[in-house]
Structure formats: C-alpha cells, structure tokens
Design an enzyme around this catalytic site. Structure first.
Site, short mmCIF file in Angstrom:
data_model
loop_
_atom_site.label_atom_id
_atom_site.label_comp_id
_atom_site.label_asym_id
_atom_site.label_seq_id
_atom_site.Cartn_x
_atom_site.Cartn_y
_atom_site.Cartn_z
CB CYS C 37 -42.93 -7.34 103.38
SG CYS C 37 -41.37 -6.62 103.77
CB CYS C 106 -35.13 -4.99 99.74
SG CYS C 106 -36.77 -5.65 99.51
#
Lengths: 608, 166, 140
Positions: C37, C106
């Site tokens: 990402c 994350c």
C-alpha cells in the site's frame, strides 16, 4: 424423409434503442451507417412520457406529453431518474415531480397513480413498447431483439432494471450499451478514422463523458466518468426557480408543470437569442412576466457546466492522456445545444466539437450499429467497453475491499478464495457493493448472497473459490466452486434496488394478458409472411419437380386455397391452417424431390 | 479471503516470459485476440459455452491490463517464475524507507515552482529502478527483483501524489 | 460505524509528530514499510539512563489508520520502560482503535516500528556498553 418448405432466413433484425430521460427512439442498421425509424408523421422521437388517463387508457409518447398539464399527477416523465434506485435515494428528486412516488416493498420506489402502483421498470416498458411499435410499423415487420442504451455511469442495478424493462416490453435485450460509446460508434462508423475521441453527452437528466481509442474498427473505451444527476432538466430547474420566485409559494402540480414547460421554452430560445421574454398566465393561480438575458442564464448554469468539465478532466486523466492528445471532441445529447456548454468545452480541450450527427439521434444510431454486430451481420467492428464503477466486497467492520476497479475493460473477472470462521459452518455470507469510497456506507449496496451447502468441516478447512465476472453488459455474474469437492454453483444475487426474477416473471405474465392484442398483431404479420413465402416457393417447385398428376393437382389446390386466404386478408388462424395443410401435402410426398426443389426455389427467390 | 491469482498473462497472450516486450506489438496482439475471443463475435455459440467465452474474453482483457504496464508485467513475471516471491520479500532496507519518507514529505510540501523539478527527479528514480530490476532479473536474483518492485512502488506513489497535487 | 472516534481523533490531531536526532546515542530509530500500500512509518524513541522512554516521535506516510496507529504507539511509549515497550502487541492497538480487519496491517506496521526502534537503540547501547566494558576490562 422430407421436410416442409421453410421460408428463407432473413438477416436478423435487431433494433438500437435510445431509452432517454426525455425522449426515446429506435434505429436500425442501413448500409454502412444506420437510420432512425420514424412514425407516420416522420417524427423519430417518442417523448419518454406516460399518461394514465382517468378514463383508463394508457397513453405514451407525444400524446401523453400533451396531457401533462391536464393530468399532472397522472403523467409520468423522467422515469429514468428512478429506475434501479431505492425510494430513499430518489426521495429528494421525487419532491420536484408532480406525480407521486411512494416507497414499497424492500424500499423500492413506485409511482402512485390513483389506487394503482407502477414500478419504474413497468413504466419504462410502456415507453419501450411504444418505441417498438413505431419501429415495427416503419419496418413493416415484427422485431424481438434490441440493444438498449444507458448512461455509462449507470450501476449494476440500474442496468439490470433497464434489461428487465426491455423484457417486459417483449424485447430481448442483447446488450446494455453505454450511451457515449454508442454515440462514438455513430461518428466513427467508417472505422478508418483511427484516433482518440472524447464524447461529451449531456442529456436531459444525466451527464456522461467517455474517452475512446479507435484502431482499425476496434472501438476501445479507455475511461468514463459522469454524473447521474446532472442534465438539461437542471438548467430548466434554475430558470424555473426564477419564474416561481414571481409566484406565491405553491406545490400545485399544475403550476409546477406549467413552470417547467415555460422554463424549457426559455432555455431553448436562449440558445439562439441573447434575450428571451416570458408571459405566463396561470389564470387565478397567478401570472408571470419575465425577461432573461443569455448572460444571466449562463451565469446561473455556469457552476453546473463546470461540474461537467471537472468530469472531463478526470476522464482524460483516467485514460492516461493529456487534453492535447485528443483528436476529436464529439457532442451528444440535446443539452449540448446550449452555447455556453460548447464554448467552455472548446476552451478546455482546444478542439472544435463535432456536430456532424444530430445530437438527439447519435445514441440510437450507434446502438443500431452495435445491434447489427451482435446480430452477427457485421464482424468488422468490435466494441470494448469498461465498467464505470468499482465493485467490492464488504469485509468485517464495514470497509469495502475492491475486487474490480472502475474503467476495467469488460468482460473482466477476479477470483477470491473464502473459508469458514467456525467449525461445521455450512454457509458464508457475502455482500457486494459498487462505488469508489472506502466504507460500505458510502457505496451502493448491490446485493447479498450466501454460499450454501458447504461440507461440515473444521473452521478454515473448506476452500471456496468465488469468481466475480462482469459480463459485456457491465452486469455482475458470480460463480462459486468448493475446491475439495469440486461442487459448483452459480449464484443468484438478490438485487437490492431492482426486481427479483420472480417479480419479472409475474409481471411478464401480467403483461402478456394486457398485451394479447399486441401479440396477435405480431403473430398475424409473421404468419402472413410465412404463407406468402410458401405460396411462392411451392409454385416454383411444382414447375421444377416431376410429380404424379394427382399429387401435383392436390398441391396446386392447396396452394390456390392459401393464395385465396391471403387475398381475402384472412386472420392468422385461417392462414396457419392453410399453411399446415400445404405442409402436410408436401410432406407426404414420398421422395424429397419436391422439398429439395422448394428449398432451391426459395433460395432463388431470396437471391432475386 | 485470499486472492486467487489470474492465469499467467504471458501464457494467455502467447508471448515469451520476458520483462521487455514491444508495446506496439503487444497492443496489436491484444486487438487481434479481442477480435477472436470477444463474446460479441461468438454469439452463435452454444449457450453452455457462454460462461467459458466470457471467461476467456475476461482473461484476455485482464492479461492486457497486466502486461501493458511494465511494472505490473514485472510482478506477473516474478510470480510466474517463482510463486510467492513478492510476498516473501517485503522487508526493505530502512535507509531506503527513510529516503522514501523524505520524498513523500517533499511531495507533500512542494512549492508550485518546484513541481517540475521534483517530477523529473521521481521519473528518473523510477527509470533507475527499472534498469536495476532488469539487471536483477538478468542475474536471476528474483528476491532482489521482488524488493526492487516493492521499492519502486514508493516512487510511483510519490509521483501519483505529486500529479494529484498539481 | 467503521472507524472509531479514536482513529479519527488521532488522524486529525496526531500526537508527537516529528523527528529526533537519529545520530544521538540515546535515540533509537525504526523505519518500516508496507510496500503493497506504499505506507512508510518512522518511529523514534529517546531513552533515559533508567531505561525509561523520555520521548517518542513519529512520521508516517500512509492512510488514516496507519497514522492513528503510530500516533497511539508514541503516546503509549512515552514514560514506559524499553522492556515494557517491547511487549506491545499489534492486537492491543487494534483493540484500542477498533481497527477494521482490512486495516490490521497498519497496527502490525506500528508494532514492527516499535521493535525496530528498540533494536536500533539496543544496538547503539550495546556497542557503547561493550566499549565501556572493554575499556574497563583493559584496566588491570
């Protein structure tokens, strides 16, 4: 064994239909191009208006439009703005419409006329039926298949609903085609004009822009963008607000409708003149006297026009191009007649927009060309379109995982493997969304489905490969396969904002009852054509074949009888009986001399 | 949910598994395959074949999407040669990451009159990435190539952010 | 609601954004990335003589959840000991921020960044300690 003589197979005739927010029309392939089909008065446009007259008649098209002011609550227009959407989504829209829109089962919108409720699909079907009837009359033959256009920006549900409407109208929809793509076909039909084109399509209710690359007959859509809620109607609305400001506050449908019509008239006059005046006398409901300059009008609509230009910029960027790399700019849709639209687009792109094809007709003409390709009559052209909105699956927590990205060339597919979360779980629920946002709540729910009948195994052991395939209509198809057992299933997605398959089926049955007259008329034309072909064929065959005299006599007699029926304009049943009689006679003849001769004769007839 | 990889695009297109493919030749092949496989030209086929026809056309479109961009082509090449190599080599050198972070910061606060220079620098970095990737693949050092592909992603993202700002 | 108020709060008002001198002996720096990402996270700690973390700073280039995860991590780090910091698990961050499954990576990134920063500090420290010990050892 002999076979009965069959009439020759004509080239398949497939209509191209532009089902518009304001007007609809049909076209067919003709030579290298296409031609629109006109009614007896030479008018190609069927206003997309349906009036449910208090006397029980259902009136469609121009006559319905004329009744707008007489029966504002019973006259339905702009139904395209409702199709395939939820009642909640169209709520705001509905407040501006003089007819009533109510929420029915599953939050679907229905148009309430008296004590009856109509689905947007059924009303669209009525418009399509009228278009079909006009086309059949112009062609002198029945038509059963069509390519129907939609804005490129339409999502899966809106496409499916449009397909359902066609089916309800008795048309098999061979393809849902994007309007700007269709328009590009109408412009680039000779296929020799290789290059990159921008199609700017501003209709009554929707705006679309597409970037296409044309290479040796292959029309490739590189990107598409648009706004399902932006069109000429919004220009009218802005002018209408100026008119309404001079009247006492009202929600009277008659006044709203009269103002809407007056605003449209003002807009049209302002396309040619620098200033337009309006005198509207609504009797005891009030009167308006108003003058609008083009500058005032343009200042009012400028923000809307800018919104379209933002879409243009985005589409060019999505195509991986720069504005100066465009070879052609093509205008489609009646609202591109507004001078400000042309001027701004020209200023942005640096290209003088093409106006070679009437913007009202271009979409239908292009659809007719694609229709001919799908009929198998033309293999020189090929259209490669894209999916306008991304498709994704909801994951735990309300986020959307994208499966297929927007502007992917269709057909396209992706396969994901799923498993179970708890032991002996035999079903997995999947929820599909369409849209660009990250969270499910900001995207459109397309439907939910369940993978059922999984083998009862410990959690995580079943492996189900689910393939999401977007077909050439831009409609999603889902198939699943359990990797261990190989069990395969095609999944029916329960549409959230459309009709279920059962509803379509029921409505088909209902419409068959209503449309019996329609059906009989079509059958009569079919039977007549068949009988005429049989008479011609058999006569020729008799000349060629050498038959025993008694058989020749019997066949001649049956042929003459059929001819008589034709001359007397007999009904379908009588003609059918005559045909059957002749078929029986020719079929009993022992050798196949006659049938082969008939076939030969028919072929000769066809060539001649 | 796990992604099931699409069929090897090099096989779908019938082209050799190499990093450098001629762009024009590739596009011509795509147009030809489309004419052969698109459902619009195969409508007379048996209804049972319908899904298979769609699936084949989808494979061609999806393979084209992968092959026409050199970086997605590189990923497909690495996956085809050594499945899992991309996932196994995600850990990048911290010094490289620190540089990537600085680049991202530069993009975020770039002055309008510096956009052009920054764009040129990022483009150069990407070109250098690809040259290095070519060398990695040439040496058959696929893990290094995988890291190179991952690293280039930061430069591509910075470039995209810059275009978004401009 | 997919994103908790805490995520939004950390995203909109990130705590402890900035840098510490990466060459200082009492500073540990961790830089980690999630290439798929394109996220990068730099996390730094300044450790006192007693092994307590005196300060923590971060810079993150990535989505809101990545920023929130690192912001939260620095809040937790400040005032705690290095040994306690090494025990922080990504699941705690997921829980505190109610991250959706697609954003769990994350929190993993944040845990990796903490570990990398501690490792960097320990390396520097061990080298320094080793040098002292060595010097001491040289003394008869």
């Amino acid at each position: 064994m002999t076979t009965a003589p069959q009439p020759p197979a004509a080239p398949r005739l497939v209509l191209g239909i532009d089902l518009g927010t304001t007007n609809s029309l049909a076209a067919v392939r003709a030579g290298k191009g296409a031609r629109v089909l006109r009614d007896r008065d030479g008018e190609p446009l069927v206003p997309s208006v349906v009036c449910f007259h208090p006397d029980g008649r259902t009136i469609v098209g121009r006559d319905a439009k004329a009744l707008r002011l007489d029966f504002p609550e019973r006259t339905v227009f702009s139904i395209k703005r409702l199709i395939g959407r939820s009642a909640a989504e169209v709520q705001q829209e509905a407040t501006r419409l003089p007819y009533r829109v109510v929420a029915a089962d599953r939050g679907l919108p229905r148009v309430q006329i008296g004590d009856q409720q109509w689905t947007p699909e059924a009303i669209s079907a009525l418009i399509l039926q009228q278009v079909k009837a006009t086309a059949e009359q112009a062609l002198g033959q029945p038509v059963r298949e069509a390519v129907v256009t939609v804005p490129a920006w339409f999502d899966d549900a809106q496409r499916q609903a449009t397909k359902d409407a066609a089916q309800l109208a008795g048309l098999e929809c061979l393809r849902i085609l994007n309007e700007p793509t269709a328009a590009a076909l109408a412009y680039g039909i000779d296929g020799s004009k290789d290059g990159t084109a921008l199609v700017y399509d501003l209709g009554g209710g929707t705006f679309d822009v597409s970037i296409l690359r044309i290479d040796d007959g292959v029309f490739r859509v590189l990107s598409t963008a648009g706004d399902t809620h932006l069109g000429g109607d919004d220009f009218d609305e802005l002018l209408g607000q100026r008119i309404l400001a001079q009247l006492p506050p009202t929600s009277d449908p008659y006044v709203l409708q009269a103002v809407r019509a007056a605003a449209e008239g003002l807009k049209i006059r302002l396309s040619d003149a620098d200033r337009a005046e309006l005198e509207l006398d609504l009797g005891d409901r009030g009167a308006v006297k108003l003058a609008v300059t083009r500058a005032e009008f343009e200042a009012a609509i400028a923000p809307l026009v800018q919104r379209t230009l933002d879409c243009v910029t985005r589409a060019v960027k999505d195509a991986g191009l720069q504005l100066h790399e465009l070879d052609d700019v093509v205008l489609v849709g009646g609202s591109t007649r507004v001078p400000l639209v042309r001027a701004r687009l020209q200023a942005l792109t640096g290209k003088v927009p093409h106006t070679g094809v009437d913007p009202d007709l271009a979409v239908a003409l292009g659809a007719a060309i694609q229709a001919d390709v799908l009929a198998g009559n033309d293999r020189s052209l090929l259209l490669l379109d894209v999916i306008p909105l991304s498709l994704g699956l909801e994951t735990l927590g309300g986020a959307v995982q994208k499966l297929i990205l927007r502007n992917s060339t269709i057909p396209t597919s992706v396969t994901e493997e799923f498993s179970t979360g708890v032991d002996n779980q035999t079903a997995v629920d999947l929820t599909i969304y369409q849209g660009e946002r990250e969270l499910a709540q900001d995207c459109r729910l397309l439907g939910r489905f369940q993978l059922r009948g999984l083998p009862a195994l410990p959690a995580g052991l079943p492996r189900i490969a689910v393939t999401f395939l977007v077909d050439a209509d831009g409609v999603l198809r889902v198939t699943a396969r359990e990797q261990r057992t190989g069990a395969q299933a095609s999944i029916q997605i329960v549409p959230t904002f459309g009709l279920t398959r059962d509803e379509v089926r029921k409505m088909m049955l209902d419409s068959i009852e209503h449309a019996q007259h329609d059906y009989l008329a079509r059958e009569a034309i079919d039977t007549r054509n068949k009988a005429e072909a049989m008479v011609r064929g058999t006569q020729k065959a008799l000349q060629m074949a050498e038959l025993p005299p008694d058989q020749t006599y019997a066949v001649q007699k049956a042929t003459k009888a059929l001819q008589k029926l034709l001359a007397a304009n007999a009904d379908a049943a009588a003609l059918k009986a005559g045909c059957d009689e002749l078929t029986k006679l020719t079929a009993t003849i022992a050798d196949d001399v006659i049938s082969s001769a008939v076939t030969k004769a028919l072929k000769a007839d066809e060539i001649r | 949910m796990t992604h099931v990889p699409a069929p090897d695009p090099f096989t779908v297109f019938g082209v050799p598994r190499t990093l450098d493919l001629d762009a024009r030749e590739l596009e011509r092949r795509y147009l030809r395959l489309s004419r052969e496989c698109h459902p619009d030209h195969l409508r007379t086929q048996d209804a049972n074949d319908c899904l298979a026809v769609l699936q084949r056309a989808a494979e061609v479109n999806d393979a084209w999407k992968t092959l026409r961009d050199p970086w997605t082509r590189a990923k497909a090449l690495l996956e085809a040669e050594s499945p899992g190599v991309l996932a196994a080599n995600k850990k990048l050198d911290p010094a490289f990451l620190a540089d990537a972070l600085e680049l991202a910061e530069e993009v975020a606060f770039v002055r309008p009159d510096h956009v052009g220079a920054l764009r040129a620098r990022l483009q150069q970095a990407l070109d250098a990435d690809f040259a290095a990737l070519r060398a990695d693949v040439g040496r058959a050092d696929l893990p290094a190539a995988a890291r190179r592909v991952h690293g280039a992603h930061y430069h591509k993202k910075a470039l995209a952010d810059l275009e978004h700002k401009a | 609601m997919a994103y908790s108020d805490k995520v939004l709060d950390h995203y909109q008002n990130p705590r402890n954004v900035g840098s510490l001198d990466k060459n200082a002996p009492d500073v540990g720096t961790g830089v980690v990335g999630a290439p798929e990402c394109g996220d990068v996270m730099k996390l730094q700690i300044k450790v006192g003589d007693d092994g307590r973390i005196l300060d923590a700073k971060f810079k993150t280039y990535g989505c809101g959840s990545a920023i929130a995860s690192s912001s939260l991590a620095t809040e937790w780090l400040k005032g705690t000991t290095v040994d306690a910091a090494a025990q922080i698990k990504n699941t705690q961050i997921v829980e505190e921020l109610s991250l959706p499954p697609v954003k769990i990576h994350c929190s993993v990134l944040a845990e990796d960044a903490i570990k990398a920063a501690i490792e960097d500090w320990r390396k520097k420290n061990a080298a320094a300690q080793g040098a002292t010990e060595g010097a001491a050892g040289a003394k008869p």
